[in-house]
Design an enzyme around this catalytic site. Structure first.
Site, PDB file in Angstrom:
ATOM      1  N   CYS A  77      47.787  -3.843 -48.670  1.00 40.68           N
ATOM      2  CA  CYS A  77      49.252  -3.752 -48.628  1.00 40.68           C
ATOM      3  C   CYS A  77      49.840  -2.689 -49.854  1.00 40.68           C
ATOM      4  O   CYS A  77      50.828  -2.872 -50.265  1.00 40.68           O
ATOM      5  CB  CYS A  77      50.003  -4.990 -49.044  1.00 40.68           C
ATOM      6  SG  CYS A  77      49.399  -6.239 -47.716  1.00 40.68           S
ATOM      7  N   TYR A  96      44.359  -5.134 -42.846  1.00 43.31           N
ATOM      8  CA  TYR A  96      43.158  -4.929 -42.015  1.00 43.31           C
ATOM      9  C   TYR A  96      43.166  -6.463 -41.097  1.00 43.31           C
ATOM     10  O   TYR A  96      43.531  -7.328 -41.413  1.00 43.31           O
ATOM     11  CB  TYR A  96      41.823  -5.009 -43.246  1.00 43.31           C
ATOM     12  CG  TYR A  96      40.458  -5.830 -42.340  1.00 43.31           C
ATOM     13  CD1 TYR A  96      39.678  -4.955 -41.789  1.00 43.31           C
ATOM     14  CD2 TYR A  96      40.159  -6.959 -42.551  1.00 43.31           C
ATOM     15  CE1 TYR A  96      38.561  -5.463 -40.913  1.00 43.31           C
ATOM     16  CE2 TYR A  96      39.240  -7.767 -41.888  1.00 43.31           C
ATOM     17  CZ  TYR A  96      38.393  -6.861 -41.028  1.00 43.31           C
ATOM     18  OH  TYR A  96      37.416  -7.367 -40.546  1.00 43.31           O
TER      19      TYR A  96
END
EC number: 2.3.1.181
Length: 238
Positions: free
Chosen positions: A191, A94
């Site tokens: 991730c 993000y």
């Protein structure tokens, strides 16, 4: 070997526009390298370092799993966020206001030809910067990026990394949470790593807001030392 790195701070800029600009710089350097090889032109290849802050956006790397994005298109729109599949390594991440995003577009032939070392030095730049704020940051085995309290139930990531390289030319880079709205990280599995928290520098220091320009200057100082580089500030034109 050209150790000069042209620095541009793009301010707040749309992710796709910035990605296109990265691609332009990346391709220009690749073209020079191809010409050098074919024509023995011996032309100097440039290096760039872009700072940018993006509006809310989620990006998914080449090896990423779309299921790690926990909201649909309509919910993204309601949150004022965009989504892109991109050509870096890594999974989902993000970007948003309050985050320092850095894109070094370097010809590693000017420095060292070792991607592992490149990633470790980017991590070290952030680790050294955090130490100036009294925080002990670390790497986490098998998990690229910079973390706090590694090896404990309270492990949390403060900086994510994801890069692309071709012919030793790099693009994409790092995302360092400084004054980030951590609520947006709840919309994904950061991730692709479950059960690990995310944090931001202002949260760690118990402050409403950290001077983001001050953090940038610290990062750049460490970058210059670690890469033995000379930064040249350029007024942005994009």
């Amino acid at each position: 070997m050209n150790k000069k790195v042209v620095l541009q701070d793009l301010g707040r800029k749309d992710y796709k526009e910035t990605w296109d600009y990265q691609e332009q710089l990346f391709q220009e350097t690749l073209n020079l390298k191809i010409r050098n090889r074919r024509e023995e032109a011996n032309l100097e290849t440039p290096n760039h370092f872009l700072f940018v802050e993006h509006p809310h956006v989620f990006t998914l790397g080449k090896s990423g799993d779309l299921s790690n994005l926990l909201v649909d298109e309509k919910q993204l729109e309601e949150k004022g966020a965009k989504f892109y599949k991109i050509n870096r390594g890594g999974d989902i991440t993000y970007h948003g206001p309050g985050q320092i995003v850095g894109y070094p577009i370097l010809d590693l032939d000017n420095f060292f030809t070792d991607i592992h070392k490149y990633l470790r030095l980017l991590e070290e730049m952030v680790i050294l910067t955090l130490s100036e704020y009294g925080l002990k940051a670390q790497r986490s085995d098998g998990e690229t990026g910079v973390w706090l309290d590694v090896g404990t139930p309270f492990a949390r990531k403060i900086c994510a990394l994801g890069v692309r390289a071709s012919r030793w030319v790099t693009m994409h880079g790092f995302a360092f949470n400084v004054n980030s709205d951590l609520g947006y990280f709840d919309l994904m599995i950061p991730c692709g790593i479950k059960d690990k928290a995310v944090t931001s520098l202002n949260v760690e220091l118990g402050k409403q807001e950290i001077d983001i320009e001050e953090v940038k200057q610290k990062l750049l100082r460490h970058f210059e030392v670690l890469f033995e580089a000379e930064l040249i500030k350029q007024k942005t034109s994009v």
